[in-house]
Motif scaffolding. Structure first.
Motif, PDB file in Angstrom:
ATOM      1  N   MET A   1     -13.889 -11.900   4.442  1.00  0.00           N
ATOM      2  CA  MET A   1     -12.493 -11.722   4.830  1.00  0.00           C
ATOM      3  C   MET A   1     -11.751 -10.951   3.732  1.00  0.00           C
ATOM      4  SD  MET A   1      -9.973 -14.524   6.354  1.00  0.00           S
ATOM      5  CE  MET A   1      -8.355 -14.065   6.827  1.00  0.00           C
ATOM      6  N   ILE A   2     -10.901 -10.062   4.153  1.00  0.00           N
ATOM      7  CA  ILE A   2     -10.150  -9.224   3.216  1.00  0.00           C
ATOM      8  C   ILE A   2      -8.935 -10.003   2.717  1.00  0.00           C
ATOM      9  CG2 ILE A   2      -8.866  -7.073   2.969  1.00  0.00           C
ATOM     10  CD1 ILE A   2     -10.555  -5.990   5.287  1.00  0.00           C
ATOM     11  N   GLU A   3      -8.668  -9.945   1.402  1.00  0.00           N
ATOM     12  CA  GLU A   3      -7.507 -10.633   0.843  1.00  0.00           C
ATOM     13  C   GLU A   3      -6.223 -10.012   1.391  1.00  0.00           C
ATOM     14  OE1 GLU A   3      -8.126  -7.132  -1.712  1.00  0.00           O
ATOM     15  OE2 GLU A   3      -9.504  -8.592  -0.903  1.00  0.00           O
ATOM     16  N   VAL A   4      -5.104 -10.736   1.270  1.00  0.00           N
ATOM     17  CA  VAL A   4      -3.826 -10.319   1.839  1.00  0.00           C
ATOM     18  C   VAL A   4      -3.416  -8.934   1.361  1.00  0.00           C
ATOM     19  CG1 VAL A   4      -1.372 -10.878   1.980  1.00  0.00           C
ATOM     20  CG2 VAL A   4      -3.070 -12.699   2.192  1.00  0.00           C
ATOM     21  N   ASP A   5      -3.487  -8.672   0.059  1.00  0.00           N
ATOM     22  CA  ASP A   5      -3.109  -7.351  -0.456  1.00  0.00           C
ATOM     23  C   ASP A   5      -4.009  -6.261   0.109  1.00  0.00           C
ATOM     24  OD1 ASP A   5      -1.053  -8.423  -1.918  1.00  0.00           O
ATOM     25  OD2 ASP A   5      -2.164  -8.461  -3.810  1.00  0.00           O
ATOM     26  N   GLY A   6      -5.302  -6.573   0.291  1.00  0.00           N
ATOM     27  CA  GLY A   6      -6.240  -5.619   0.869  1.00  0.00           C
ATOM     28  C   GLY A   6      -5.901  -5.297   2.309  1.00  0.00           C
ATOM     29  N   VAL A   7      -5.490  -6.298   3.074  1.00  0.00           N
ATOM     30  CA  VAL A   7      -5.087  -6.072   4.460  1.00  0.00           C
ATOM     31  C   VAL A   7      -3.869  -5.158   4.501  1.00  0.00           C
ATOM     32  CG1 VAL A   7      -4.115  -7.172   6.525  1.00  0.00           C
ATOM     33  CG2 VAL A   7      -6.047  -8.228   5.359  1.00  0.00           C
ATOM     34  N   GLN A   8      -2.891  -5.430   3.666  1.00  0.00           N
ATOM     35  CA  GLN A   8      -1.687  -4.596   3.655  1.00  0.00           C
ATOM     36  C   GLN A   8      -2.015  -3.165   3.240  1.00  0.00           C
ATOM     37  OE1 GLN A   8       1.376  -5.540   4.919  1.00  0.00           O
ATOM     38  NE2 GLN A   8       1.608  -3.331   4.817  1.00  0.00           N
ATOM     39  N   ARG A   9      -2.911  -3.017   2.288  1.00  0.00           N
ATOM     40  CA  ARG A   9      -3.325  -1.671   1.861  1.00  0.00           C
ATOM     41  C   ARG A   9      -3.981  -0.921   3.019  1.00  0.00           C
ATOM     42  NH1 ARG A   9      -7.924   0.045   0.630  1.00  0.00           N
ATOM     43  NH2 ARG A   9      -8.876  -1.980   0.249  1.00  0.00           N
ATOM     44  N   LEU A  10      -4.860  -1.611   3.756  1.00  0.00           N
ATOM     45  CA  LEU A  10      -5.510  -0.974   4.912  1.00  0.00           C
ATOM     46  C   LEU A  10      -4.504  -0.645   6.012  1.00  0.00           C
ATOM     47  CD1 LEU A  10      -8.832  -3.017   5.240  1.00  0.00           C
ATOM     48  CD2 LEU A  10      -8.548  -0.675   4.398  1.00  0.00           C
ATOM     49  N   LEU A  11      -3.559  -1.539   6.250  1.00  0.00           N
ATOM     50  CA  LEU A  11      -2.516  -1.261   7.251  1.00  0.00           C
ATOM     51  C   LEU A  11      -1.674  -0.058   6.846  1.00  0.00           C
ATOM     52  CD1 LEU A  11      -1.421  -4.880   8.144  1.00  0.00           C
ATOM     53  CD2 LEU A  11      -2.251  -3.172   9.774  1.00  0.00           C
ATOM     54  N   ASP A  12      -1.333   0.011   5.569  1.00  0.00           N
ATOM     55  CA  ASP A  12      -0.562   1.161   5.080  1.00  0.00           C
ATOM     56  C   ASP A  12      -1.340   2.460   5.257  1.00  0.00           C
ATOM     57  OD1 ASP A  12       1.495  -0.561   4.378  1.00  0.00           O
ATOM     58  OD2 ASP A  12       0.977  -0.580   2.232  1.00  0.00           O
ATOM     59  N   GLU A  13      -2.651   2.426   4.958  1.00  0.00           N
ATOM     60  CA  GLU A  13      -3.475   3.629   5.119  1.00  0.00           C
ATOM     61  C   GLU A  13      -3.583   4.009   6.602  1.00  0.00           C
ATOM     62  OE1 GLU A  13      -7.886   5.460   4.028  1.00  0.00           O
ATOM     63  OE2 GLU A  13      -7.414   3.415   3.391  1.00  0.00           O
ATOM     64  N   PHE A  14      -3.796   3.011   7.466  1.00  0.00           N
ATOM     65  CA  PHE A  14      -3.854   3.281   8.907  1.00  0.00           C
ATOM     66  C   PHE A  14      -2.554   3.945   9.370  1.00  0.00           C
ATOM     67  CE2 PHE A  14      -3.300   2.473  13.370  1.00  0.00           C
ATOM     68  CZ  PHE A  14      -4.567   2.620  13.908  1.00  0.00           C
ATOM     69  N   ARG A  15      -1.443   3.365   8.950  1.00  0.00           N
ATOM     70  CA  ARG A  15      -0.122   3.896   9.327  1.00  0.00           C
ATOM     71  C   ARG A  15       0.054   5.340   8.832  1.00  0.00           C
ATOM     72  NH1 ARG A  15       2.664  -0.308   8.123  1.00  0.00           N
ATOM     73  NH2 ARG A  15       3.057  -0.985  10.242  1.00  0.00           N
ATOM     74  N   GLU A  16      -0.354   5.613   7.584  1.00  0.00           N
ATOM     75  CA  GLU A  16      -0.245   6.973   7.022  1.00  0.00           C
ATOM     76  C   GLU A  16      -1.025   7.996   7.843  1.00  0.00           C
ATOM     77  OE1 GLU A  16      -1.539   6.957   2.945  1.00  0.00           O
ATOM     78  OE2 GLU A  16       0.004   5.509   2.355  1.00  0.00           O
ATOM     79  N   LYS A  17      -2.147   7.592   8.410  1.00  0.00           N
ATOM     80  CA  LYS A  17      -2.974   8.511   9.204  1.00  0.00           C
ATOM     81  C   LYS A  17      -2.468   8.615  10.643  1.00  0.00           C
ATOM     82  CE  LYS A  17      -5.933   8.999   5.865  1.00  0.00           C
ATOM     83  NZ  LYS A  17      -5.997  10.114   5.005  1.00  0.00           N
ATOM     84  N   ALA A  18      -2.030   7.506  11.227  1.00  0.00           N
ATOM     85  CA  ALA A  18      -1.705   7.463  12.657  1.00  0.00           C
ATOM     86  C   ALA A  18      -0.297   7.955  12.984  1.00  0.00           C
ATOM     87  CB  ALA A  18      -1.894   6.045  13.187  1.00  0.00           C
ATOM     88  N   GLU A  19       0.689   7.567  12.193  1.00  0.00           N
ATOM     89  CA  GLU A  19       2.071   7.906  12.546  1.00  0.00           C
ATOM     90  C   GLU A  19       2.344   9.410  12.598  1.00  0.00           C
ATOM     91  OE1 GLU A  19       4.586   5.404  10.089  1.00  0.00           O
ATOM     92  OE2 GLU A  19       4.471   3.790  11.588  1.00  0.00           O
ATOM     93  N   PRO A  20       1.790  10.239  11.691  1.00  0.00           N
ATOM     94  CA  PRO A  20       2.020  11.690  11.824  1.00  0.00           C
ATOM     95  C   PRO A  20       1.469  12.277  13.132  1.00  0.00           C
ATOM     96  CG  PRO A  20       1.258  11.184   9.618  1.00  0.00           C
ATOM     97  CD  PRO A  20       1.107   9.924  10.432  1.00  0.00           C
ATOM     98  N   LEU A  21       0.555  11.564  13.770  1.00  0.00           N
ATOM     99  CA  LEU A  21      -0.003  12.015  15.046  1.00  0.00           C
ATOM    100  C   LEU A  21       0.846  11.561  16.231  1.00  0.00           C
ATOM    101  CD1 LEU A  21      -3.744  11.233  14.306  1.00  0.00           C
ATOM    102  CD2 LEU A  21      -2.595  13.456  14.208  1.00  0.00           C
ATOM    103  N   GLY A  22       1.892  10.789  15.946  1.00  0.00           N
ATOM    104  CA  GLY A  22       2.763  10.316  17.014  1.00  0.00           C
ATOM    105  C   GLY A  22       2.461   8.909  17.484  1.00  0.00           C
ATOM    106  N   VAL A  23       1.719   8.148  16.704  1.00  0.00           N
ATOM    107  CA  VAL A  23       1.373   6.777  17.066  1.00  0.00           C
ATOM    108  C   VAL A  23       2.422   5.827  16.483  1.00  0.00           C
ATOM    109  CG1 VAL A  23      -0.364   4.938  16.889  1.00  0.00           C
ATOM    110  CG2 VAL A  23      -1.085   7.336  17.076  1.00  0.00           C
ATOM    111  N   THR A  24       2.925   4.931  17.300  1.00  0.00           N
ATOM    112  CA  THR A  24       3.782   3.852  16.832  1.00  0.00           C
ATOM    113  C   THR A  24       2.855   2.742  16.343  1.00  0.00           C
ATOM    114  OG1 THR A  24       5.490   4.401  18.440  1.00  0.00           O
ATOM    115  CG2 THR A  24       5.546   2.170  17.513  1.00  0.00           C
TER     116      THR A  24
END
Length: 189
Positions: A1-24
């Motif tokens: 299981m990924i620690e809390v900070d690791g989850v947030q880091r992955l979510l931030d990276e996902f958001r950085e890649k997806a939102e410029p493509l028009g993903v909410t």
């Protein structure tokens, strides 16, 4: 299981890649909060109906009632012809990949597959725990799904449908959803 900070880091990276493509991209704590987020997004799209893939209702038994209570008509997927150009579809992802901003859809039937491929807008629910860092981390599950009996339709989806003609004119939403949301749910297993 990924620690809390690791989850947030992955979510931030996902958001950085997806939102410029028009993903909410949203994160919510529970099934009920997910239903409210989908209903709010539907209202912003002026959609009064949502087609919900069967795996969503199997894994989230209360979602139909919550969506209906929020004022949405909830339909099950029918033939691809009947799903085509429906205002909103809702599917569930087997995992999400932070490095690409992609979600892995794997549907057992053509009817369920049409929800993520043929509706005008598409929301994908993904368990927060199913967020992985890279395509290398996704490979074992992709292999498992590919070899599983009856698992015929698996696709990594990254943002809204896009196509360009020979003159390099980019059009969004011609051959699939033009608007996309990825909704991470913390307590969904």
């Amino acid at each position: 299981m990924i620690e809390v900070d690791g989850v947030q880091r992955l979510l931030d990276e996902f958001r950085e890649k997806a939102e410029p493509l028009g993903v909410t991209v949203l994160r919510v704590p529970s099934d009920e909060a997910a239903a409210h987020a989908v209903a709010d997004w539907a209202r912003s799209l002026e959609a009064d109906c949502v087609i919900v893939a069967s795996e969503v209702t199997q894994r989230m038994p209360g979602i139909r009632k919550a969506l209906t209570s929020a004022g949405l008509e909830v339909r099950e997927p029918a033939s691809p012809a009947e799903t085509r150009d429906a205002p909103l579809g809702l599917s569930i992802a087997h995992l999400a990949v932070a490095e690409t901003g992609s979600v892995l859809l794997s549907e057992p039937s053509l009817e369920d597959r049409s929800v993520g491929m043929l509706t005008l807008a598409h929301a994908t629910i993904c368990p927060t725990a199913a967020l992985v860092a890279s395509l290398d981390d996704a490979a074992p599950l992709i292999r498992e799904l590919a070899l599983a009996t009856g698992s015929a339709f698996s696709t990594l989806v990254t943002g809204p449908s896009r196509t360009a003609d020979i003159e390099r004119v980019l059009t969004v939403g011609v051959q699939g959803p033009g608007k996309v949301m990825t909704l991470f749910v913390d307590d969904l297993r």
